[in-house]
Write a protein that holds these residues in place. Structure first.
Motif, PDB file in Angstrom:
ATOM      1  N   ARG A   1       0.954  -1.359  -0.057  1.00 40.01           N
ATOM      2  CA  ARG A   1      -0.293  -0.128  -0.191  1.00 40.01           C
ATOM      3  C   ARG A   1       0.432   0.857   0.296  1.00 40.01           C
ATOM      4  O   ARG A   1      -0.082   2.000  -0.433  1.00 40.01           O
ATOM      5  CB  ARG A   1      -1.134  -0.105   1.504  1.00 40.01           C
ATOM      6  CG  ARG A   1      -2.055  -1.467   1.612  1.00 40.01           C
ATOM      7  CD  ARG A   1      -2.839  -0.865   2.541  1.00 40.01           C
ATOM      8  NE  ARG A   1      -4.576  -1.687   2.160  1.00 40.01           N
ATOM      9  CZ  ARG A   1      -4.875  -2.459   3.409  1.00 40.01           C
ATOM     10  NH1 ARG A   1      -4.631  -1.340   4.840  1.00 40.01           N
ATOM     11  NH2 ARG A   1      -5.675  -2.928   3.310  1.00 40.01           N
ATOM     12  N   ARG A   2       2.185   1.073   1.077  1.00 41.65           N
ATOM     13  CA  ARG A   2       2.806   2.558   1.252  1.00 41.65           C
ATOM     14  C   ARG A   2       3.054   2.733  -0.674  1.00 41.65           C
ATOM     15  O   ARG A   2       3.557   3.996  -0.851  1.00 41.65           O
ATOM     16  CB  ARG A   2       3.471   1.849   2.225  1.00 41.65           C
ATOM     17  CG  ARG A   2       3.232   2.082   3.834  1.00 41.65           C
ATOM     18  CD  ARG A   2       3.795   2.490   4.600  1.00 41.65           C
ATOM     19  NE  ARG A   2       3.340   2.037   6.064  1.00 41.65           N
ATOM     20  CZ  ARG A   2       3.781   2.243   6.720  1.00 41.65           C
ATOM     21  NH1 ARG A   2       5.373   2.252   7.416  1.00 41.65           N
ATOM     22  NH2 ARG A   2       2.794   1.850   8.286  1.00 41.65           N
ATOM     23  N   ALA A   3       4.230   1.451  -1.145  1.00 42.98           N
ATOM     24  CA  ALA A   3       4.975   1.989  -2.664  1.00 42.98           C
ATOM     25  C   ALA A   3       3.893   2.055  -3.773  1.00 42.98           C
ATOM     26  O   ALA A   3       4.246   2.890  -4.237  1.00 42.98           O
ATOM     27  CB  ALA A   3       5.564   0.108  -2.477  1.00 42.98           C
ATOM     28  N   ALA A   4       2.743   1.594  -3.019  1.00 38.70           N
ATOM     29  CA  ALA A   4       1.976   2.107  -4.506  1.00 38.70           C
ATOM     30  C   ALA A   4       1.346   3.577  -4.261  1.00 38.70           C
ATOM     31  O   ALA A   4       0.689   4.036  -5.468  1.00 38.70           O
ATOM     32  CB  ALA A   4       0.496   0.883  -4.222  1.00 38.70           C
ATOM     33  N   GLY A   5       1.023   3.817  -2.969  1.00 34.95           N
ATOM     34  CA  GLY A   5       1.070   5.437  -3.135  1.00 34.95           C
ATOM     35  C   GLY A   5       2.089   6.004  -3.334  1.00 34.95           C
ATOM     36  O   GLY A   5       1.467   7.397  -3.896  1.00 34.95           O
ATOM     37  N   ILE A   6       3.415   6.240  -3.446  1.00 40.47           N
ATOM     38  CA  ILE A   6       4.707   6.979  -3.939  1.00 40.47           C
ATOM     39  C   ILE A   6       4.218   6.702  -4.821  1.00 40.47           C
ATOM     40  O   ILE A   6       4.624   7.853  -5.583  1.00 40.47           O
ATOM     41  CB  ILE A   6       5.628   6.215  -3.266  1.00 40.47           C
ATOM     42  CG1 ILE A   6       5.691   6.696  -1.479  1.00 40.47           C
ATOM     43  CG2 ILE A   6       6.625   7.452  -3.767  1.00 40.47           C
ATOM     44  CD1 ILE A   6       7.119   6.204  -1.285  1.00 40.47           C
ATOM     45  N   ILE A   7       4.460   5.748  -5.692  1.00 39.35           N
ATOM     46  CA  ILE A   7       4.391   5.364  -7.167  1.00 39.35           C
ATOM     47  C   ILE A   7       3.186   6.055  -7.643  1.00 39.35           C
ATOM     48  O   ILE A   7       3.344   6.706  -9.132  1.00 39.35           O
ATOM     49  CB  ILE A   7       4.367   3.954  -7.522  1.00 39.35           C
ATOM     50  CG1 ILE A   7       5.690   3.420  -7.111  1.00 39.35           C
ATOM     51  CG2 ILE A   7       4.241   3.457  -9.115  1.00 39.35           C
ATOM     52  CD1 ILE A   7       5.917   1.574  -6.527  1.00 39.35           C
ATOM     53  N   LEU A   8       1.823   5.980  -7.047  1.00 42.26           N
ATOM     54  CA  LEU A   8       0.676   6.715  -7.847  1.00 42.26           C
ATOM     55  C   LEU A   8       1.367   8.485  -7.765  1.00 42.26           C
ATOM     56  O   LEU A   8       0.525   9.185  -8.185  1.00 42.26           O
ATOM     57  CB  LEU A   8      -0.766   6.157  -7.188  1.00 42.26           C
ATOM     58  CG  LEU A   8      -1.973   6.726  -7.804  1.00 42.26           C
ATOM     59  CD1 LEU A   8      -1.918   6.746  -8.912  1.00 42.26           C
ATOM     60  CD2 LEU A   8      -3.097   6.323  -6.677  1.00 42.26           C
ATOM     61  N   ALA A   9       1.375   8.930  -6.334  1.00 42.75           N
ATOM     62  CA  ALA A   9       1.937  10.072  -6.406  1.00 42.75           C
ATOM     63  C   ALA A   9       2.758  10.370  -7.866  1.00 42.75           C
ATOM     64  O   ALA A   9       2.404  11.855  -8.283  1.00 42.75           O
ATOM     65  CB  ALA A   9       1.968  10.709  -5.312  1.00 42.75           C
ATOM     66  N   GLY A  10       3.631  10.110  -7.437  1.00 49.09           N
ATOM     67  CA  GLY A  10       4.399  10.276  -8.241  1.00 49.09           C
ATOM     68  C   GLY A  10       4.028  10.354 -10.139  1.00 49.09           C
ATOM     69  O   GLY A  10       4.036  11.497 -10.647  1.00 49.09           O
ATOM     70  N   ILE A  11       2.729   9.490 -10.506  1.00 52.40           N
ATOM     71  CA  ILE A  11       2.397   8.993 -12.043  1.00 52.40           C
ATOM     72  C   ILE A  11       1.036  11.019 -11.492  1.00 52.40           C
ATOM     73  O   ILE A  11       0.679  10.611 -12.883  1.00 52.40           O
ATOM     74  CB  ILE A  11       1.408   7.617 -11.900  1.00 52.40           C
ATOM     75  CG1 ILE A  11       2.657   6.719 -11.820  1.00 52.40           C
ATOM     76  CG2 ILE A  11       0.813   8.333 -12.912  1.00 52.40           C
ATOM     77  CD1 ILE A  11       1.735   5.736 -12.058  1.00 52.40           C
ATOM     78  N   ILE A  12       0.807  10.667 -10.749  1.00 52.05           N
ATOM     79  CA  ILE A  12      -0.146  12.365 -11.224  1.00 52.05           C
ATOM     80  C   ILE A  12       0.871  13.556 -10.666  1.00 52.05           C
ATOM     81  O   ILE A  12       0.590  14.509 -11.788  1.00 52.05           O
ATOM     82  CB  ILE A  12      -1.258  11.811  -9.698  1.00 52.05           C
ATOM     83  CG1 ILE A  12      -1.634  10.883  -9.371  1.00 52.05           C
ATOM     84  CG2 ILE A  12      -2.086  13.377  -9.311  1.00 52.05           C
ATOM     85  CD1 ILE A  12      -2.846  10.537  -7.707  1.00 52.05           C
ATOM     86  N   LEU A  13       1.805  13.296 -10.955  1.00 47.38           N
ATOM     87  CA  LEU A  13       2.740  14.470 -10.290  1.00 47.38           C
ATOM     88  C   LEU A  13       3.864  14.892 -12.159  1.00 47.38           C
ATOM     89  O   LEU A  13       3.052  15.668 -12.458  1.00 47.38           O
ATOM     90  CB  LEU A  13       4.032  14.684  -9.607  1.00 47.38           C
ATOM     91  CG  LEU A  13       3.122  14.552  -7.942  1.00 47.38           C
ATOM     92  CD1 LEU A  13       4.776  14.503  -8.000  1.00 47.38           C
ATOM     93  CD2 LEU A  13       3.425  16.242  -7.747  1.00 47.38           C
TER      94      LEU A  13
END
Length: 314
Positions: free
Chosen positions: A293-305
């Motif tokens: 969950r935490r890794a997916a959250g960081i990766i998803l935040a990068g994609i959104i950015l």
């Protein structure tokens, strides 16, 4: 006899060695070396203690942490708008707070280094002589362009808007990348971080070399400290510069010889325990649902950015 037989300087509450002219004696290179070695030991102990705390990043699997923060570095490198880099850096600060990293030392380690070295590199690009653009600050004007052999110097020297924007973007990128790298090292023990490099397919022998280097460099630092302490304990009066240079050269040779013999002893000990050139590393990490969950959250935040940066453009 009482205190009447003691000299006045022994009765003083605070004593500082002075020179004959009444000036305080400056610390020599030996004292500075001992102080720097003690400071280095404190930094290592602080990093190890910080990595052992309970925090958001400390509880994350080291492999997920390494890949996630590397992904944020890639996003920072691909960003074309300063707002994207500012948002990433605010996220880094939030991660540091959630990981119980002290804000003061964290910010000092980054922003005392980045403006100094990166700013020196990008300084020429601010001027129109290097990077053409719209002048913001005119430094001086010449009556006519100046020719120096095959080079021609323009009549106007100014700081350009394009040069200032490019330098600011580069400093922001470097600041974000250094902050992310520092966050990884502060929240992960060195031995664990080296094992996590296997997820990037780093050769095992390279990891073994780094592990042994990190392990025995502190032993060599301890030997260096003992050499300087032994010299200071036998030092009477002032030593001239030539004697200091001879001691420094002899200490370097002695330390090099000790390091060589230590490496031979370590290698023979490894052979005696069955080492045949292939490193066997125990990897018993198990990913849990919070790690995903935490890794997916960081990766998803990068994609959104990245998407937002593409929308903002430059």
């Amino acid at each position: 006899m009482g205190n009447k037989s003691l000299p006045a300087w022994l009765l003083a509450e605070e004593y500082s060695p002075v020179r004959p002219g009444g000036r305080k004696r400056r610390p020599g290179f030996a004292e500075k070396t001992l102080r720097d070695l003690a400071h280095l030991g404190q930094e290592v102990l602080f990093s190890e203690e910080l990595a052992g705390r309970r925090g958001w990043l400390q509880d994350l699997d080291p492999r997920c942490k390494l890949l996630s923060l590397l992904w944020l570095m890639v996003v920072a490198g691909l960003a074309r708008h300063p707002l994207t880099l500012i948002v990433i850096y605010l996220g880094v600060i939030l991660l540091a707070v959630q990981s119980r990293v002290p804000a003061g030392p964290f910010l000092k380690r980054v922003w005392l280094f980045v403006p100094l070295f990166t700013g020196i590199m990008v300084l020429p690009s601010l001027f129109n002589w290097v990077h053409q653009g719209d002048p913001l600050v005119v430094l001086f004007r010449l009556p006519a362009p100046l020719r120096l052999g095959p080079w021609q110097v323009p009549a106007l020297l100014a700081i350009t808007r394009q040069g200032l924007a490019g330098a600011g973007m580069l400093i922001l990128r470097v600041g974000v990348a250094v902050s992310l790298g520092l966050l990884v090292t502060l929240t992960t023990r060195w031995a664990v971080l080296l094992r996590a490099l296997r997820v990037l397919r780093v050769p095992r022998i390279f990891i073994l070399t780094l592990t042994l280097t990190y392990r025995y460099i502190f032993l060599l630092l301890k030997l260096t400290e003992e050499m300087f302490v032994a010299r200071q304990s036998r030092l009477v009066g002032r030593m001239d510069r030539r004697m200091n240079y001879r001691f420094l050269a002899g200490s370097m040779g002695n330390l090099l010889a000790r390091a060589y013999f230590l490496s031979e002893e370590v290698y023979q000990a490894m052979l005696a325990r069955g080492f045949k050139g292939e490193v066997q590393m125990k990897e018993d990490w198990r990913l849990t649902l919070p790690d995903y969950r935490r890794a997916a959250g960081i990766i998803l935040a990068g994609i959104i950015l990245l998407g937002g940066d593409h929308y903002l453009g430059w």
